[in-house]
Design a protein around this motif. Structure first.
Motif, PDB file in Angstrom:
ATOM      1  N   PRO A  28      54.364  37.865  39.416  1.00  0.00           N
ATOM      2  CA  PRO A  28      55.465  36.978  39.802  1.00  0.00           C
ATOM      3  C   PRO A  28      55.849  36.057  38.640  1.00  0.00           C
ATOM      4  N   ASN A  29      57.109  35.595  38.626  1.00  0.00           N
ATOM      5  CA  ASN A  29      57.500  34.637  37.598  1.00  0.00           C
ATOM      6  C   ASN A  29      56.958  33.251  37.964  1.00  0.00           C
ATOM      7  N   LYS A  30      57.200  32.278  37.118  1.00  0.00           N
ATOM      8  CA  LYS A  30      56.551  30.975  37.283  1.00  0.00           C
ATOM      9  C   LYS A  30      56.971  30.260  38.566  1.00  0.00           C
ATOM     10  N   PHE A  31      58.241  30.425  38.991  1.00  0.00           N
ATOM     11  CA  PHE A  31      58.691  29.763  40.221  1.00  0.00           C
ATOM     12  C   PHE A  31      58.022  30.375  41.454  1.00  0.00           C
ATOM     13  N   GLU A  32      57.976  31.693  41.485  1.00  0.00           N
ATOM     14  CA  GLU A  32      57.343  32.376  42.617  1.00  0.00           C
ATOM     15  C   GLU A  32      55.842  32.115  42.640  1.00  0.00           C
ATOM     16  N   LYS A  33      55.234  32.119  41.465  1.00  0.00           N
ATOM     17  CA  LYS A  33      53.789  31.878  41.388  1.00  0.00           C
ATOM     18  C   LYS A  33      53.441  30.472  41.850  1.00  0.00           C
ATOM     19  N   ASP A  53      53.628  30.391  45.674  1.00  0.00           N
ATOM     20  CA  ASP A  53      52.497  31.113  46.263  1.00  0.00           C
ATOM     21  C   ASP A  53      51.214  30.301  46.153  1.00  0.00           C
ATOM     22  N   ASN A  54      50.997  29.667  45.015  1.00  0.00           N
ATOM     23  CA  ASN A  54      49.770  28.898  44.808  1.00  0.00           C
ATOM     24  C   ASN A  54      49.699  27.698  45.761  1.00  0.00           C
ATOM     25  N   VAL A  55      50.824  27.024  45.970  1.00  0.00           N
ATOM     26  CA  VAL A  55      50.844  25.875  46.885  1.00  0.00           C
ATOM     27  C   VAL A  55      50.564  26.329  48.304  1.00  0.00           C
ATOM     28  N   PHE A  56      51.210  27.406  48.744  1.00  0.00           N
ATOM     29  CA  PHE A  56      50.985  27.900  50.101  1.00  0.00           C
ATOM     30  C   PHE A  56      49.541  28.348  50.296  1.00  0.00           C
ATOM     31  N   THR A  57      48.967  28.962  49.266  1.00  0.00           N
ATOM     32  CA  THR A  57      47.564  29.371  49.343  1.00  0.00           C
ATOM     33  C   THR A  57      46.646  28.165  49.470  1.00  0.00           C
ATOM     34  N   SER A  58      46.935  27.126  48.712  1.00  0.00           N
ATOM     35  CA  SER A  58      46.119  25.905  48.778  1.00  0.00           C
ATOM     36  C   SER A  58      46.223  25.248  50.148  1.00  0.00           C
ATOM     37  N   LEU A  59      47.429  25.175  50.698  1.00  0.00           N
ATOM     38  CA  LEU A  59      47.614  24.599  52.033  1.00  0.00           C
ATOM     39  C   LEU A  59      46.890  25.422  53.089  1.00  0.00           C
ATOM     40  N   LEU A  79      57.069  18.241  53.155  1.00  0.00           N
ATOM     41  CA  LEU A  79      58.017  18.202  52.031  1.00  0.00           C
ATOM     42  C   LEU A  79      57.514  19.056  50.863  1.00  0.00           C
ATOM     43  N   ILE A  80      56.191  18.993  50.638  1.00  0.00           N
ATOM     44  CA  ILE A  80      55.606  19.824  49.579  1.00  0.00           C
ATOM     45  C   ILE A  80      55.797  21.303  49.916  1.00  0.00           C
ATOM     46  N   GLY A  81      55.574  21.646  51.184  1.00  0.00           N
ATOM     47  CA  GLY A  81      55.756  23.026  51.617  1.00  0.00           C
ATOM     48  C   GLY A  81      57.193  23.484  51.470  1.00  0.00           C
ATOM     49  N   LEU A  82      58.150  22.622  51.833  1.00  0.00           N
ATOM     50  CA  LEU A  82      59.570  22.966  51.714  1.00  0.00           C
ATOM     51  C   LEU A  82      59.956  23.183  50.258  1.00  0.00           C
ATOM     52  N   PHE A  83      59.516  22.294  49.379  1.00  0.00           N
ATOM     53  CA  PHE A  83      59.811  22.434  47.957  1.00  0.00           C
ATOM     54  C   PHE A  83      59.214  23.732  47.408  1.00  0.00           C
ATOM     55  N   SER A  84      58.002  24.072  47.856  1.00  0.00           N
ATOM     56  CA  SER A  84      57.344  25.299  47.399  1.00  0.00           C
ATOM     57  C   SER A  84      58.086  26.532  47.898  1.00  0.00           C
ATOM     58  N   LEU A  85      58.586  26.456  49.123  1.00  0.00           N
ATOM     59  CA  LEU A  85      59.344  27.579  49.682  1.00  0.00           C
ATOM     60  C   LEU A  85      60.616  27.826  48.873  1.00  0.00           C
ATOM     61  N   ILE A  86      61.306  26.751  48.512  1.00  0.00           N
ATOM     62  CA  ILE A  86      62.526  26.874  47.712  1.00  0.00           C
ATOM     63  C   ILE A  86      62.193  27.454  46.336  1.00  0.00           C
ATOM     64  N   SER A  87      61.113  26.964  45.740  1.00  0.00           N
ATOM     65  CA  SER A  87      60.708  27.449  44.428  1.00  0.00           C
ATOM     66  C   SER A  87      60.380  28.936  44.478  1.00  0.00           C
ATOM     67  N   ARG A  88      59.625  29.358  45.497  1.00  0.00           N
ATOM     68  CA  ARG A  88      59.252  30.766  45.615  1.00  0.00           C
ATOM     69  C   ARG A  88      60.481  31.641  45.840  1.00  0.00           C
ATOM     70  N   THR A  89      61.419  31.180  46.674  1.00  0.00           N
ATOM     71  CA  THR A  89      62.632  31.952  46.950  1.00  0.00           C
ATOM     72  C   THR A  89      63.460  32.148  45.689  1.00  0.00           C
TER      73      THR A  89
END
Length: 516
Positions: free
Chosen positions: A34-39, A42-48, A89-99
């Motif tokens: 994955p590129n840096k945004f997707e990675k 994914d890393n944030v969602f995995t940590s959560l 909010l962290i989850g939402l930001f991570s979702l946008i980044s991954r998308t």
């Protein structure tokens, strides 16, 4: 497929792990990068996910701490609300980044096209294309739904005794213990953290099964709507390939890195599956869900893979002996049953591993919510059986590395009691357990006379069970006959014979003992 619907895949679509590409030298697995945004997403969602799982597993300790610190007061509630809002909010930001990352990745776009096409029109051709990718199994189309089989009927179930009062303090504590740390202790493979830690070995195992054995991955839906991750390897062109071995893994076992390798190595067609809650399988490994999963796998083997029960061997490793013996009890026409490093009952193993003051709660929890009664189920099956006992098995022994505490001994004795009621009485049962407390190879007794007598008796009388041999024997004669039944195959190593014996010796008890 509309553009809006396709774009939704970029938001909630599965994480891709690898793809298979064609090379001049053959097919090769390529890890998805994955590129840096997707990675980042994914890393944030995995940590959560890991943090949430940890809180759930430790909830019996976290809840008292929360009460003492006033988290359930109005002020504490405001603090908790702010904390959860921050996480949201962290989850939402991570979702946008991954998308955004996925939209910029052409490899993910290719995968989305393949996945969407498979969901729209799931055919052998579209599945073959889909199998070039390894991704989160939740998005895999359903290959087989057991509820669509008209012949599915109620199965035999041997339940433990239920408490008369379901509102007792003991029952409430037992239920809490079971639903929090209990299932994680009995089935550590069901912990999400375990799946994440083993993600790379599991991926490598699936890749090997797919590329080297041409394995086919399938999603099976059970009667309680769990989805079971399975892998089938067809070896019909080999000498043993017309026989299917269904593998039931241990409490931290997965088909990707489990016992499938044994029957595959000697040419059997093999079907592996993961427990509910393990890796790609949904649900939790409670006994009812385990039984439903095993039943769906068997129905899949019969109706989808077209194997007759008479050509199916069921193999159970450790705690997998529960579902293996349950299948044997409900499908008595199977070719044979192999139980490796399996126990008779969970209760004697669970209580010593917990603090003494919790013995009553643990006993109640096991007998009412995690009643893995392998011995009772085995006693209801009269077909060919091979039992493998390990000499240095710390998992199914109540005292580590002490052979006389190996619960496999009790599993064997219970089966012998059921199949040969005239041979096993209380006194002889005690003697038999004493004999089993040492390696059978160390017992230097000539048993050819018992062997000849047994086979003559079987040839002259019906070979079904219970077998009435031993009616006129003395206690010493009964002990020698039981010793023969126990040690008949003790000199054989764990090789082809492990699978040939159930096929050759119909209605014969065989007990293989060997040293690791």
């Amino acid at each position: 497929m509309t553009k809006m619907y396709r774009n939704l895949y970029y938001i909630h679509g599965p994480r891709v792990l690898r793809s298979v590409v064609e090379k001049p030298t053959g097919h090769k697995a390529v890890v998805y990068i994955p590129n840096k945004f997707e990675k980042f997403g994914d890393n944030v969602f995995t940590s959560l996910y890991c943090a949430t799982s940890l809180v759930i597993y430790t909830s019996p300790l976290v809840l008292p701490l929360a009460l003492r610190r006033g988290w359930f007061t109005p002020d504490g509630g405001i603090l908790v609300f702010k904390f959860l809002t921050g996480l949201g909010l962290i989850g939402l930001f991570s979702l946008i980044s991954r998308t955004i990352g996925r939209l910029q990745n052409p490899h993910y776009s290719t995968f989305i096209d393949v996945l969407a096409n498979a969901h729209k029109e799931y055919t052998p051709k579209s599945k073959a294309v889909l199998e070039r990718f390894d991704f989160q199994f939740k998005s895999w189309p359903v290959d087989f739904d057991v509820k669509e089989i008209e012949e599915v009927k109620a199965r035999k179930v041997l339940e433990g005794s239920r408490s008369g009062s379901m509102l007792s303090v003991t029952d409430l504590l037992a239920k809490m213990l079971t639903n929090t740390v209990g299932m994680s202790l009995v089935y550590p493979g069901s912990m999400g953290v375990m799946g994440l830690l083993l993600e790379t070995p599991l991926l490598e195992g699936r890749t090997k099964l797919h590329l080297e054995y041409n394995g086919t991955r399938s999603k099976i839906r059970t009667r309680d709507n769990n989805d079971i991750d399975t892998m089938f390897v067809n070896q019909s062109t080999k000498c043993n390939g017309n026989i299917l071995v269904i593998c039931c893994e241990g409490n931290a076992g997965f088909y990707e890195i489990g016992i499938m390798s044994t029957p595959l190595a000697i040419g059997y067609s093999t079907l592996g599956w993961n427990h509910p809650g393990f890796s790609g399988s949904t649900g939790s490994p409670y006994p009812e869900q385990e039984r439903n999963a095993a039943d769906a796998v068997m129905q899949f083997a019969i109706h989808k893979l077209q194997f007759k029960p008479e050509n199916i061997i069921v193999m159970g490793w450790s705690i997998g002996g529960y579902t293996a013996s349950w299948l044997a009890m409900n499908y008595p026409e199977i070719k044979g049953l192999v139980l490796d490093a399996t126990f008779d009952s969970l209760e004697p193993l669970a209580i010593p591993r917990m603090p003494k003051f919790m013995a009553g709660i643990v006993k109640h929890a096991v007998n009412n919510y995690i009643n893995l009664n392998v011995g009772e189920q085995l006693s209801k099956y009269s077909g060919p059986v091979t039992i493998v006992r390990r000499l240095r098995d710390e998992m199914i022994s109540t005292s580590q590395l002490e052979l006389d505490t190996n619960r496999g001994n009790h599993l064997l004795v219970k089966m012998l009691e059921t199949r040969y009621p005239n041979l096993v009485c209380s006194e002889i049962r005690s003697s038999l357990l004493t004999i089993l407390s040492q390696p059978i190879q160390s017992i230097d007794i000539e048993l050819k006379e018992q062997e000849q007598f047994y086979h003559e008796y079987i040839s002259e009388n019906r070979s079904s069970f219970p077998c009435l041999i031993g009616e006129k024997m003395t206690e010493d004669e009964k002990t020698l006959m039981l010793l023969y039944l126990v040690s008949f195959y003790s000199i054989l190593p764990l090789n082809l014979f492990l699978f040939f014996l159930p096929l050759i010796l119909l209605y014969l008890v065989s007990f293989i003992l060997f040293s690791l």
